[in-house]
Write a protein that holds these residues in place. Structure first.
Motif, PDB file in Angstrom:
ATOM      1  N   ALA A  25     -41.875  26.420   8.361  1.00 41.53           N
ATOM      2  CA  ALA A  25     -41.102  25.365   7.459  1.00 41.53           C
ATOM      3  C   ALA A  25     -41.874  24.591   6.465  1.00 41.53           C
ATOM      4  N   LEU A  26     -41.231  24.101   5.609  1.00 43.61           N
ATOM      5  CA  LEU A  26     -41.580  23.277   4.575  1.00 43.61           C
ATOM      6  C   LEU A  26     -41.229  21.802   5.002  1.00 43.61           C
ATOM      7  N   ASN A  27     -42.235  20.964   4.960  1.00 44.04           N
ATOM      8  CA  ASN A  27     -41.766  19.383   5.269  1.00 44.04           C
ATOM      9  C   ASN A  27     -41.362  18.735   4.032  1.00 44.04           C
ATOM     10  N   ILE A  28     -40.146  18.447   3.853  1.00 40.97           N
ATOM     11  CA  ILE A  28     -39.748  17.859   2.804  1.00 40.97           C
ATOM     12  C   ILE A  28     -39.700  16.269   2.742  1.00 40.97           C
TER      13      ILE A  28
ATOM     14  N   LEU B 275     -31.480  19.019  -2.277  1.00 41.44           N
ATOM     15  CA  LEU B 275     -32.154  19.502  -0.901  1.00 41.44           C
ATOM     16  C   LEU B 275     -30.976  20.523  -0.534  1.00 41.44           C
ATOM     17  N   GLY B 276     -29.728  20.567  -0.433  1.00 39.10           N
ATOM     18  CA  GLY B 276     -28.819  21.678  -0.293  1.00 39.10           C
ATOM     19  C   GLY B 276     -28.895  22.678  -1.377  1.00 39.10           C
ATOM     20  N   VAL B 277     -28.968  22.360  -2.482  1.00 37.70           N
ATOM     21  CA  VAL B 277     -29.006  23.291  -3.553  1.00 37.70           C
ATOM     22  C   VAL B 277     -30.354  24.316  -3.184  1.00 37.70           C
ATOM     23  N   PHE B 278     -31.285  23.351  -3.224  1.00 36.85           N
ATOM     24  CA  PHE B 278     -32.799  24.058  -2.761  1.00 36.85           C
ATOM     25  C   PHE B 278     -32.629  24.974  -1.635  1.00 36.85           C
TER      26      PHE B 278
ATOM     27  N   GLN C 134     -42.920  13.386   9.710  1.00 39.86           N
ATOM     28  CA  GLN C 134     -43.477  14.069   8.821  1.00 39.86           C
ATOM     29  C   GLN C 134     -42.423  14.688   7.819  1.00 39.86           C
ATOM     30  N   GLY C 135     -41.411  14.093   7.861  1.00 40.11           N
ATOM     31  CA  GLY C 135     -40.271  14.535   6.763  1.00 40.11           C
ATOM     32  C   GLY C 135     -39.228  15.468   7.323  1.00 40.11           C
ATOM     33  N   ILE C 136     -38.537  16.164   6.530  1.00 39.59           N
ATOM     34  CA  ILE C 136     -37.205  17.126   6.871  1.00 39.59           C
ATOM     35  C   ILE C 136     -37.986  18.515   6.902  1.00 39.59           C
ATOM     36  N   PRO C 137     -38.102  19.057   8.125  1.00 42.81           N
ATOM     37  CA  PRO C 137     -38.432  20.512   8.162  1.00 42.81           C
ATOM     38  C   PRO C 137     -37.200  21.368   7.511  1.00 42.81           C
ATOM     39  N   LEU C 138     -37.723  22.116   6.791  1.00 43.40           N
ATOM     40  CA  LEU C 138     -36.683  22.980   5.973  1.00 43.40           C
ATOM     41  C   LEU C 138     -37.539  24.591   6.158  1.00 43.40           C
ATOM     42  N   GLU C 139     -36.710  25.107   7.377  1.00 41.27           N
ATOM     43  CA  GLU C 139     -37.266  26.245   8.029  1.00 41.27           C
ATOM     44  C   GLU C 139     -36.805  27.581   7.377  1.00 41.27           C
ATOM     45  N   ILE C 140     -37.795  28.616   6.963  1.00 40.07           N
ATOM     46  CA  ILE C 140     -37.467  29.841   6.538  1.00 40.07           C
ATOM     47  C   ILE C 140     -37.511  30.918   7.784  1.00 40.07           C
ATOM     48  N   TYR C 141     -36.398  31.340   7.848  1.00 41.84           N
ATOM     49  CA  TYR C 141     -36.323  32.691   9.073  1.00 41.84           C
ATOM     50  C   TYR C 141     -36.083  33.995   8.331  1.00 41.84           C
ATOM     51  N   ALA C 142     -36.736  34.846   8.447  1.00 45.88           N
ATOM     52  CA  ALA C 142     -36.333  36.243   7.808  1.00 45.88           C
ATOM     53  C   ALA C 142     -37.401  36.990   8.400  1.00 45.88           C
ATOM     54  N   PHE C 143     -37.413  38.346   7.989  1.00 45.54           N
ATOM     55  CA  PHE C 143     -38.291  39.530   8.503  1.00 45.54           C
ATOM     56  C   PHE C 143     -38.780  40.441   7.340  1.00 45.54           C
ATOM     57  N   SER C 144     -40.107  40.395   7.474  1.00 44.36           N
ATOM     58  CA  SER C 144     -40.874  41.286   6.245  1.00 44.36           C
ATOM     59  C   SER C 144     -40.533  42.817   6.856  1.00 44.36           C
ATOM     60  N   SER C 145     -40.415  43.539   5.712  1.00 47.24           N
ATOM     61  CA  SER C 145     -40.121  45.019   5.860  1.00 47.24           C
ATOM     62  C   SER C 145     -41.667  45.829   6.416  1.00 47.24           C
ATOM     63  N   ASP C 146     -42.777  45.225   5.938  1.00 45.25           N
ATOM     64  CA  ASP C 146     -44.029  45.653   6.139  1.00 45.25           C
ATOM     65  C   ASP C 146     -44.430  44.896   7.370  1.00 45.25           C
ATOM     66  N   LYS C 147     -44.995  45.546   8.534  1.00 51.56           N
ATOM     67  CA  LYS C 147     -45.361  44.850   9.608  1.00 51.56           C
ATOM     68  C   LYS C 147     -46.878  44.692   9.763  1.00 51.56           C
ATOM     69  N   ARG C 148     -47.551  45.248   8.881  1.00 49.58           N
ATOM     70  CA  ARG C 148     -49.064  45.459   8.999  1.00 49.58           C
ATOM     71  C   ARG C 148     -49.347  43.882   8.770  1.00 49.58           C
ATOM     72  N   TRP C 149     -50.412  43.553   9.471  1.00 51.22           N
ATOM     73  CA  TRP C 149     -50.689  42.090   9.540  1.00 51.22           C
ATOM     74  C   TRP C 149     -51.312  41.418   8.185  1.00 51.22           C
TER      75      TRP C 149
ATOM     76  N   ASP D 252     -36.484  18.092  -8.028  1.00 52.79           N
ATOM     77  CA  ASP D 252     -36.768  16.772  -7.875  1.00 52.79           C
ATOM     78  C   ASP D 252     -37.148  16.516  -6.455  1.00 52.79           C
ATOM     79  N   LEU D 253     -37.804  17.409  -5.551  1.00 56.63           N
ATOM     80  CA  LEU D 253     -38.287  17.208  -4.428  1.00 56.63           C
ATOM     81  C   LEU D 253     -39.826  17.268  -4.039  1.00 56.63           C
ATOM     82  N   GLU D 254     -40.382  16.848  -3.035  1.00 56.90           N
ATOM     83  CA  GLU D 254     -41.929  16.872  -2.915  1.00 56.90           C
ATOM     84  C   GLU D 254     -42.018  17.198  -1.372  1.00 56.90           C
ATOM     85  N   ILE D 255     -43.278  17.949  -1.226  1.00 59.68           N
ATOM     86  CA  ILE D 255     -43.884  18.211   0.244  1.00 59.68           C
ATOM     87  C   ILE D 255     -44.274  16.861   0.733  1.00 59.68           C
ATOM     88  N   PHE D 256     -43.959  16.739   1.867  1.00 64.52           N
ATOM     89  CA  PHE D 256     -44.807  15.486   2.766  1.00 64.52           C
ATOM     90  C   PHE D 256     -45.953  15.810   3.306  1.00 64.52           C
TER      91      PHE D 256
END
Length: 437
Positions: free
Chosen positions: A292-295, A351-354, A384-399, A421-425
């Motif tokens: 997550a990114l804390n906005i 925030l919604g558009v982002f 610490q702000g609003i967590p904007l979480e990214i949930y996805a899966f990478s095709s390459d599983k190598r660490w 016009d957003l900032e990281i907390f």
């Protein structure tokens, strides 16, 4: 009847003749030494030593010849065979151990001839050879089992199975039986009677082999339930293990951590404690990215027409903004919304558009698996702000590649924040207070 008596007489005569010949062969040196004036006792000892040396030399020669013959025979067979099982037999010294059997049998046959004048020595040597025969049998069995273990490791269906655990269990029982048999031979007590006498000490045996018994039960459960395989990546925080399983034995599981250190875990700990197996991830079509990114909350606002027009320049979301802007405008007009105040009616937020931009960016990213979940979601606000979480899966599983992909995504998103016009907390540092002063 007369014919039967004649046959019996012939047999008795033949046995007496053979016994006489054997006695002559056994005492050829003795007879010579006595004839030259050596004492009877010394002549017997020297005769026994000479026969013993001759037997030892003969046995070593026969053992050498049989070993060379069997090794050559197995090598020729291995060269013609398509399977590598026979090669593993040679590697684990199976022909060499088998070659010792014939010399041992010859030694047992000739020992009575060597110690004909020393029956006490004969009993000691025969008992020692019987014990050695048990040890040799265990060597042969062990080499065969190691061959089977190495062969199974070459088969895809058994490569990740704890074969070594079962081999160890079998060898433990084999050694126990071998030791009991040796004690029975040395003490002269029949084997089953000797085992019965040890029944009272079974509690002590169980106490001594407690870890072995627990490990055996655990290895069976691990195998049946398919909890861990060789090659699995596991994380066991209690033992500080985080890496690949390289060996599953009766008592321990060895894990090679990513820093190349080795962590040894008791086998029974796999069923008594909690650990994480990453096999599901490695066998799936992607590796999860969940971060997550804390906005900073103070930067969230409605978008006026100028801000909306500015964001239309971002190609990934330009069509989305136009479509949403048209829907919002239609809704506000149909409900006679007073838009002199942005709060009224429906509006777009930065925030919604982002969040929509993140979703579009992930869906066009070449390293993201499009057939699995892709989502950018907002979590509950925190200090610490609003967590904007990214949930996805990478095709390459190598660490290494996985970390590179995830870093690449978040590098881009962090750099994209100012366009909305957003900032990281982040908590203020000493330099923040100095700049304010």
């Amino acid at each position: 009847m007369f014919q039967q008596q004649g046959t019996e007489n012939i047999i008795e005569t033949t046995e007496e003749t053979l016994e006489s010949v054997r006695f002559s062969l056994n005492h050829w040196l003795y007879d010579y030494l006595v004839s030259v004036g050596t004492s009877d006792t010394l002549a017997k000892y020297l005769n026994m030593i000479a026969l013993l040396v001759s037997l030892v030399v003969l046995v070593f020669i026969i053992d050498f010849i049989i070993r060379k013959f069997l090794r050559g025979l197995f090598s020729q067979f291995a060269a013609r065979s398509k399977t590598n099982f026979d090669d593993l037999l040679i590697t684990n010294k199976v022909p060499r151990n088998i070659a010792h059997i014939i010399p041992l049998l010859i030694t047992l046959k000739f020992i009575p001839l060597v110690f004909v004048d020393f029956p006490d020595f004969e009993n000691i040597v025969e008992t020692s050879l019987a014990v050695f025969a048990i040890i040799l049998t265990l060597w042969v069995v062990r080499s065969l089992l190691h061959t089977i273990k190495d062969y199974f490791k070459t088969l895809p269906n058994f490569k990740d199975k704890p074969i070594a655990s079962y081999i160890q269990v079998f060898m433990i029982f084999a050694w126990i039986i071998g030791i009991f048999s040796a004690f029975a031979i040395v003490t002269g007590i029949p084997f089953f009677k000797f085992i019965t006498a040890l029944g009272a000490g079974s509690a002590v045996v169980i106490l001594v082999f407690k870890d072995t018994i627990l490990g055996f039960v655990a290895s069976i459960q691990v195998s049946i339930n398919d909890m861990v395989r060789i090659g699995d990546w596991i994380t066991f925080e209690k033992y500080g293990a985080d890496g690949d399983v390289i060996e599953i034995s009766l008592a321990t599981v060895k894990v090679q951590n990513f820093d190349k250190t080795i962590t040894t875990i008791p086998t029974y700990a796999l069923i008594s404690d909690s650990f994480k197996n990453w096999r599901g991830m490695t066998s799936s079509d992607g590796r999860r990215i969940k971060r997550a990114l804390n906005i900073k909350q103070s930067g969230v606002r409605y978008l006026d027409d100028d801000a909306v027009e500015k964001l239309k320049g971002i190609q990934l979301i330009s069509s989305y903004i136009e479509s949403r802007q048209a829907d919002i405008k239609s809704h506000n007009e149909s409900h006679n919304i007073d838009k002199t105040l942005l709060l009224n009616g429906r509006n777009l937020t930065n925030l919604g558009v982002f969040r929509k931009y993140i979703d579009a960016y992930l869906k066009q990213h070449s390293a993201i698996n499009k057939d699995m979940m892709i989502m950018a979601r907002q979590l509950a606000p925190t200090t610490q702000g609003i967590p904007l979480e990214i949930y996805a899966f990478s095709s390459d599983k190598r660490w290494e590649n996985y970390e590179y992909i995830m870093s690449d995504i978040f590098d881009h998103l962090i750099a994209a924040l100012p366009y909305f016009d957003l900032e990281i907390f982040e908590l203020p540092s000493d330099s923040s207070f100095k700049s304010n002063n």
